[in-house]
Each structure stands twice: as C-alpha cells, then as structure tokens.
Design a protein around this motif. Structure first.
Motif, short mmCIF file in Angstrom:
data_model
loop_
_atom_site.label_atom_id
_atom_site.label_comp_id
_atom_site.label_asym_id
_atom_site.label_seq_id
_atom_site.Cartn_x
_atom_site.Cartn_y
_atom_site.Cartn_z
N ASP B 12 0.81 -1.23 0.00
CA ASP B 12 0.00 0.00 0.00
C ASP B 12 0.84 1.27 0.00
O ASP B 12 0.31 2.36 -0.17
CB ASP B 12 -0.90 0.04 1.25
CG ASP B 12 -2.11 -0.85 1.11
OD1 ASP B 12 -2.36 -1.33 -0.01
OD2 ASP B 12 -2.78 -1.10 2.13
N HIS B 13 2.13 1.14 0.29
CA HIS B 13 2.96 2.34 0.42
C HIS B 13 4.03 2.46 -0.66
O HIS B 13 4.91 3.32 -0.55
CB HIS B 13 3.58 2.39 1.82
CG HIS B 13 2.58 2.74 2.88
ND1 HIS B 13 1.73 1.81 3.43
CD2 HIS B 13 2.26 3.93 3.44
CE1 HIS B 13 0.93 2.42 4.30
NE2 HIS B 13 1.23 3.70 4.32
N VAL B 14 3.94 1.61 -1.68
CA VAL B 14 4.96 1.68 -2.72
C VAL B 14 4.70 2.89 -3.63
O VAL B 14 3.67 3.00 -4.27
CB VAL B 14 4.99 0.38 -3.56
CG1 VAL B 14 5.95 0.54 -4.75
CG2 VAL B 14 5.39 -0.79 -2.70
N VAL B 15 5.65 3.80 -3.62
CA VAL B 15 5.58 5.00 -4.47
C VAL B 15 6.13 4.66 -5.85
O VAL B 15 5.64 5.12 -6.87
CB VAL B 15 6.41 6.14 -3.83
CG1 VAL B 15 6.64 7.28 -4.81
CG2 VAL B 15 5.74 6.63 -2.56
N ARG B 16 7.15 3.83 -5.84
CA ARG B 16 7.80 3.47 -7.10
C ARG B 16 8.43 2.10 -6.97
O ARG B 16 9.09 1.82 -5.97
CB ARG B 16 8.88 4.51 -7.42
CG ARG B 16 9.61 4.25 -8.72
CD ARG B 16 10.54 5.40 -9.06
NE ARG B 16 11.13 5.18 -10.37
CZ ARG B 16 12.22 4.44 -10.57
NH1 ARG B 16 12.84 3.90 -9.56
NH2 ARG B 16 12.70 4.26 -11.79
N PRO B 22 15.54 -1.06 -4.90
CA PRO B 22 14.67 -1.19 -3.73
C PRO B 22 13.36 -0.45 -3.98
O PRO B 22 13.35 0.53 -4.74
CB PRO B 22 15.46 -0.49 -2.61
CG PRO B 22 16.75 -0.05 -3.20
CD PRO B 22 16.71 -0.21 -4.68
N LEU B 24 10.52 2.17 -3.37
CA LEU B 24 10.47 3.46 -2.70
C LEU B 24 9.15 3.52 -1.94
O LEU B 24 8.07 3.45 -2.53
CB LEU B 24 10.54 4.60 -3.74
CG LEU B 24 10.74 6.00 -3.17
CD1 LEU B 24 12.07 6.12 -2.44
CD2 LEU B 24 10.66 7.05 -4.29
N PHE B 26 6.38 5.23 0.82
CA PHE B 26 5.93 6.48 1.42
C PHE B 26 5.87 6.31 2.93
O PHE B 26 5.49 5.26 3.44
CB PHE B 26 4.54 6.87 0.89
CG PHE B 26 4.18 8.29 1.25
CD1 PHE B 26 4.66 9.35 0.50
CD2 PHE B 26 3.37 8.57 2.35
CE1 PHE B 26 4.35 10.66 0.83
CE2 PHE B 26 3.06 9.87 2.70
CZ PHE B 26 3.55 10.92 1.94
N ASP B 28 4.19 7.60 6.41
CA ASP B 28 3.02 8.33 6.91
C ASP B 28 3.31 9.20 8.13
O ASP B 28 2.63 10.19 8.37
CB ASP B 28 1.92 7.34 7.30
CG ASP B 28 1.30 6.67 6.09
OD1 ASP B 28 1.05 7.37 5.09
OD2 ASP B 28 1.07 5.44 6.15
N MET B 122 -0.32 2.18 8.86
CA MET B 122 0.60 3.26 8.53
C MET B 122 2.05 2.77 8.46
O MET B 122 2.39 1.75 9.05
CB MET B 122 0.52 4.38 9.58
CG MET B 122 -0.77 5.16 9.55
SD MET B 122 -0.93 6.32 10.96
CE MET B 122 0.54 7.32 10.81
N THR B 157 9.87 9.75 1.82
CA THR B 157 9.94 8.36 1.35
C THR B 157 11.26 7.74 1.81
O THR B 157 12.16 8.45 2.25
CB THR B 157 9.94 8.28 -0.19
OG1 THR B 157 11.14 8.89 -0.67
CG2 THR B 157 8.73 8.96 -0.79
N PRO B 159 13.89 4.41 0.30
CA PRO B 159 14.10 3.20 -0.50
C PRO B 159 14.38 2.05 0.47
O PRO B 159 15.24 2.16 1.34
CB PRO B 159 15.35 3.53 -1.33
CG PRO B 159 15.96 4.74 -0.72
CD PRO B 159 15.06 5.29 0.34
#
Lengths: 197, 473
Positions: B12-16, B22, B24, B26, B28, B122, B157, B159
């Motif tokens: 749920d928190h993968v930005v890239r 690795p 990236l 996010f 919270d 979170m 963020t 990595p």
C-alpha cells in the motif's frame, strides 16, 4: 558519499559476538551535533583496558575490522558508523550484522562484508599470528583475499552499485518527485496530520 | 495471493517499484528526537532542501532531558546545545515540537500512540531503534539512521529492500503474574539477538490477542532486541477502543472509513518465512543475567554455566557476560541483590506499568540501601498517575518520583549507574555500560522491578506474603 571499490589494509581482529552500538560508541558521545570527531569515543569502555586489541601498537593504522556475529546490534545510532570511519576503518567483516547498522554503513560508504564464521575464524588466526598481514576487500569482484584465504561474498546489486559510484540517495529519489506527488494525491484522507490543515 | 499484514502495508505504500531497485516507500509519520536528527537538518541546509511534509512530522525532547529541576537550565552544556539545536531546527523548518515543559512532552514512542498519531496500516519511522513499538497498532514501524532521517525529511519516502516474515505465535494463556515483558524476554532468549535479523515479526495467537495496547507496545518495542526490522500485532477491537477519541484519531465518517480499512489488514492465511510457536502457559517471570537481552532465564532459575553452551561463540559471550556482571555460574537468580531499581522507558513507562508497580509498592517500602527511580514515559502519563494517586504510593514507599523522559534507560541525562552498581530495570537493554559506565543491568518487568525494590534482591510478587496475584497484563 565516498565511493568504495577495493581496499587493502591491516586488520583489527575483534573476538567478540554481539558487539552492540552502545559498545561501539556510548550514549554520552551522542550529544555532539556533527558527523565527525567521534574517533576517540570508538569502543570507549574497552579502550580503557591497555590489553584491548585496538590499543596494540601493531594495530595502529589498521583499516579492516573483523568481528564476531551480530555486529552493530541495538541502538540505531549512525554515530557508530561515523566513529568507525572517523577512526579510519574502511570495512567491517562479520558473520552477521544488525539490519539498521548495515543500512547506516551503506549510506556512509563503510563496507560491511558478511562471511561465514569459519572464514572469520581463519582471518582472526591469520591476523593474530601476523599483525602485518593485509586483507583485501574487493567490492568489484565481491571477494575478500588474504594469504591463503579467498572468500566470495554476497551483496545485492543495487547496494553494490550505489557504493561503487558513491551515490547520494536523496538526489536519486528526488528524480522521482512526480511519483511521490502522485502517491500523495491518492493517500486516504483520514491519515493523521501533525499540523492543522 | 495470500499476504501477511506487513506485506499488505508495504504494498500500500509503494511509491515506485522498478526491477533491480529497492522499492520506494511512502512514510506516513516521521517522529524526531534531539539525538539523531541534528546532522540530518544540517544536510538539508547544506543542500538547500526543505522538509517536504511538516504535517507528517513531529518532534519531542526525551533522551537528554533531566528528570529533576526541569525549570532550571540544563547543567550539561553539551546536552543543552543538543536540545537548543533541535528547537532551532524545528523553528527554522516548521516542524511541530513538544519541548521539555510542554504538556505533550515525553518519550517519543509514548507520545505518538498517546496522541493517536500512530494508527493501523501506517508506515512510521524514527531515528530510534525502538520505533518498533508502534507496530502494536498494526503499523509497519521501524528505526532508521540519521542519513535516512534526512532522506525522509527531504522526500517523505525511503528506499527499502524487502524483508522476510516471521510469525511468533503465542498459544494458550499467560499464567497469573506473568506479563508482556516476561513474554518478550522469553521470546528473545529463545530466538537470540540475531534471530529476527532481516525479518518483520508478527506476534499472534490467543495470548497476544488478550493483551492490552500497553502490553502489546511492550512486546513490539523489544522486537529490535531479537534483531528484527519491526514487530507488529493485527489491529482488533482493543486497538480501535484505544484509538477512538484520541486527539489525532479520525472523527465521524473518517473514523468509519478508517476502521473499515484497518479490518482488512490482518494477515491472510499466508505463509511466513519462519514461524516460532510459544506456549504461554509454560512461562514465568523472566529476567536477564547477561549483557545482551537474549541472555535471560526464568527468575526461578540460576545463572547458567558458560561451559553448558554448545556453540563456542555463545560460550565466550556468556563467560564475558558473567565476568562483567560479577556473577558466578549456578548462583540462584533470586539471590542477586541490587542497588538501584529503574521503572520507566519506552518499554515500560506507560500508565499500566506504573499501576502494576504501584500495586506491589502500596503499603510497602523500598528496602534499605536500594534507590528506586520512577520515571513516567510522558507528562500525560505522569498527570494520569497523579490523578490516581500513584505518585503518592511511590513516594510513600521511598521511591523517587521523577519527570518524564528516557532517563536511566540509556543515561544520556544525569540518571546513571555508578561503576559496579547493579540495577533491576524495566528498560530494554542490558548492554555493558548502557545505564552508566561499569553499571550492571538486569532487565525485568514492572512487577519484578517493584518487588525487587521491596526485597532488595531479584524477586516477583509471588515472593511477597499476602500479595493478590492477578491475571497477566
């Protein structure tokens, strides 16, 4: 960050497991607000003992630390990495490292090399018998070499590349600023904020 | 595909995500304290960067703060400079700060949950290894170094390379008088200080589900002592009841939406990379005898003989530990006399911990020659304790009632052991010199700490005559 490719140097054999970061640099040193000047705090308590291996005249100028398993456990203090580097260490070899310490080392260009316990034992024996024995830690070939010892080690490709190039992680991440902004736009609205909107 | 709770939160928190890199992630919530961020703010300043999300960042003062005379200037000039540096940095970069003297000040891992800022699902980070505490809410929470603090300040963020998963399943029921602290010390003794390396531990099973939020925080707090990246417990009605109406908890329709999401976080019938099963009914009060948190044993036992360890490294570590601790093999643990008792820290400085210790001390006295420090985890915890009259119980027993902070857990402030002094401590680390140069630490639960204070040697409430033993907390 300073790049790491290959390094050859003399060794400090540290026959201890579970060397926690409180031993590497005790808490009263953490009050400093800089990244340098930690060399005198390295292994502060143990160095009071004149017999401690770091105090041996033959170990002065050594740049590779070879320690027992679970090196760097405990506190997340990056000061432990700075203290080792400030003192002059370029690489640490151990059968196992604590995760946070290993991550911190990578960010600062201090190479952590995991080798099996028996290889560590052989490195201890070699360098205890001959303090002038040199060890080469070769990140390009992922190999540790010393007289009569050749040992390959694992390191993930991305970490190796960042070390070899001496890259700044923040700059790398900021190249993906659009991805971050897109993620921010789709976060659930109920996640807490520390400041009023 | 079936996923564990940690994997769900991660995804749920993968930005890239890119091949060979690795993920990236996010972040919270970013918690700051004065020790591990000055160099990070310096880095931002040098690069001309700002704090990307001041609204997801919060700071407090805890490690260096004195626990007496807090209205006077801090005596140690270096500690004072570190706190002043935090204040200056927070003002310059617009970060919310709860300094010494503020009603919300306290140990960083106590105030996050207390404010309702720590919530299920979170990602939470802090330049502090005990960030694993927040996993008690079903959050993915881990400690980071100063370079990563700078990275989060600049980008919100991190990595992160993938972790492995471990389940610690605690079957059965904790016997009366056995606490969350005894449980986690027993887990660490079982798997070792490196046993959780590279893993996120999920604690589960009937004995875990019955724990209060405070007790769950004690368990998750010490995950790092088993070498784990993080520890976590699935959120349930206990979690939701704790969070409801906290200052930063979602309100109204947001609350309903949040709870609906939180209910989906529980691990599917997924495979963990490793599983450890513990039978709670076999546990008893547990204490450490050595110089790492894995060197522990039931209080009813004795100091082990190093020769009995099969592994040469363990044997050498035990020999060094006994020498440092001034103990001999075969010595019953109950006969170890202490000089100091410390009740507090991010492990056991919450209101339930103070209540448990006060229940032992009520109508009793701290033994002659023993000094007991009671350091609440936060100003709010202290106020609650005063409201319940617990401070009076402690002072009437002869203990010192102090101001909130990390205090003797790591002795960055004046609260330290003298060389050779021995402590029973509710904190998390018994490392050589951790609580003061040459100091000797036995890790214990609040109940064992209080009883030890009364009897002058390591002991549990069962050693007291006429003590009503209650169910595990």
């Amino acid at each position: 960050m300073e790049a790491f490719t290959t390094h050859t140097g003399r060794v400090v054999p540290l026959r201890r497991s579970n060397v926690d970061t409180d031993q590497i640099i005790p808490a009263h040193w953490l009050k400093k607000v800089t990244r340098d000047g930690f060399e005198d705090g390295l292994f502060d308590a143990w160095r009071k003992d004149p017999e401690f291996v770091l105090n041996e005249p033959a170990r002065q100028g050594a740049t590779v630390l070879v320690a027992g398993a679970d090196f760097g456990t405990g506190s997340s203090r990056e000061h432990a990495v700075w203290a080792l580097q400030n003192y002059g260490f370029k690489a640490v070899i151990s059968p196992r490292f604590a995760d946070i310490f290993r991550g911190n080392s990578l960010k600062n260009g201090l190479l952590t090399v995991m080798l099996p316990q028996e290889t560590v034992e052989r490195l201890w024996e070699l360098t205890e018998a001959d303090p002038t024995a040199e060890v080469t830690v070769d990140l390009v070939d992922r190999q540790v070499r010393a007289e009569g010892i050749t040992a390959d080690f694992d390191i993930d490709d991305n970490a190796r590349w960042r070390l070899l190039e001496g890259l700044d992680d923040i700059s790398l991440t900021l190249e993906h600023e659009t991805d971050i902004a897109e993620y921010e736009a789709r976060r659930p609205p109920y996640r807490p904020r520390t400041l009023p909107r | 595909m079936a996923r564990t709770m940690a994997e769900k939160i991660w995804d749920d928190h993968v930005v890239r995500r890119a091949e060979g890199e690795p993920d990236l992630l996010f972040i919270d919530l970013h918690l700051l304290h004065e020790v591990t961020c000055p160099q990070a703010f310096d880095g931002l300043r040098k690069a001309g960067r700002r704090v990307r999300r001041t609204d997801l960042t919060i700071a407090t003062e805890d490690h260096n703060t004195p626990t007496i005379d807090i209205d006077k200037p801090i005596a140690d000039p270096v500690s004072r400079i570190q706190l002043e540096t935090l204040r200056k940095n927070c003002a310059e970069f617009g970060v919310r700060l709860h300094p010494l003297g503020d009603i919300e000040q306290g140990v960083v891992h106590v105030i996050g949950p207390q404010l309702g800022l720590t919530q299920p699902g979170m990602t939470v980070v802090c330049g502090d290894s005990h960030t694993s505490t927040h996993g008690a809410f079903g959050a993915l929470a881990f400690g980071i170094g100063t370079s990563q603090v700078e990275h989060v300040l600049a980008t919100q963020t991190l990595p992160m390379s993938p972790f492995r998963t471990m389940a610690v399943t605690v079957e059965g029921e904790l016997p009366p008088g056995v606490t969350a602290k005894d449980l986690i010390l027993a887990v660490i003794a079982r798997i070792g200080t490196g046993g959780g390396q590279g893993h996120v531990i999920e604690y589960r099973g009937p004995a875990i589900e019955k724990l209060s939020m405070e007790a769950r925080m004690t368990v998750c707090n010490m995950s790092i002592e088993a070498g784990a990246r993080a520890g976590m417990i699935a959120p349930d009605e206990t979690t939701f009841a704790y969070l409801k109406d906290r200052p930063h908890a979602p309100k109204g329709a947001d609350w309903d939406a949040a709870v609906a999401e939180w209910r989906t976080l529980r691990s599917d019938d997924a495979t963990f990379d490793r599983e450890v099963v513990i039978d709670a009914s076999t546990l008893s009060p547990f204490v450490t005898w050595g110089t790492n948190p894995g060197q522990g044993a039931p209080l009813s036992g004795s100091v082990p003989d190093p020769a009995a360890f099969a592994d040469p490294a363990d044997r050498m570590a035990a020999e060094k530990a006994l020498e440092y601790m001034g103990l001999t093999a075969g010595q019953p643990l109950r006969e170890i006399a202490v000089d100091t008792v410390f009740l507090g820290s991010c492990t056991n400085g919450r209101i339930e911990d103070l209540r448990a210790a006060a229940a032992v001390l009520r109508g009793r006295s701290v033994a002659d020659g023993v000094r007991m420090l009671v350091v609440p985890g936060s100003v709010r915890v202290a106020l609650q304790a005063v409201e319940e009259g617990l401070d009076k119980v402690f002072t009437a027993a002869g203990a010192e009632w102090r101001h909130a902070g990390c205090s003797m857990c790591l002795g960055m402030n004046p609260d330290q052991l003298a060389p050779g002094e021995r402590a029973a401590s509710t904190s998390n680390r018994n490392f050589e010199g951790r609580q003061g140069k040459g100091g000797r630490t036995h890790l214990v639960s609040p109940q064992v700490a209080a009883t030890t204070a009364v009897l002058g040697h390591l002991a549990s409430p069962a050693d007291l005559s006429e003590f009503p033993v209650t169910a595990g907390a």
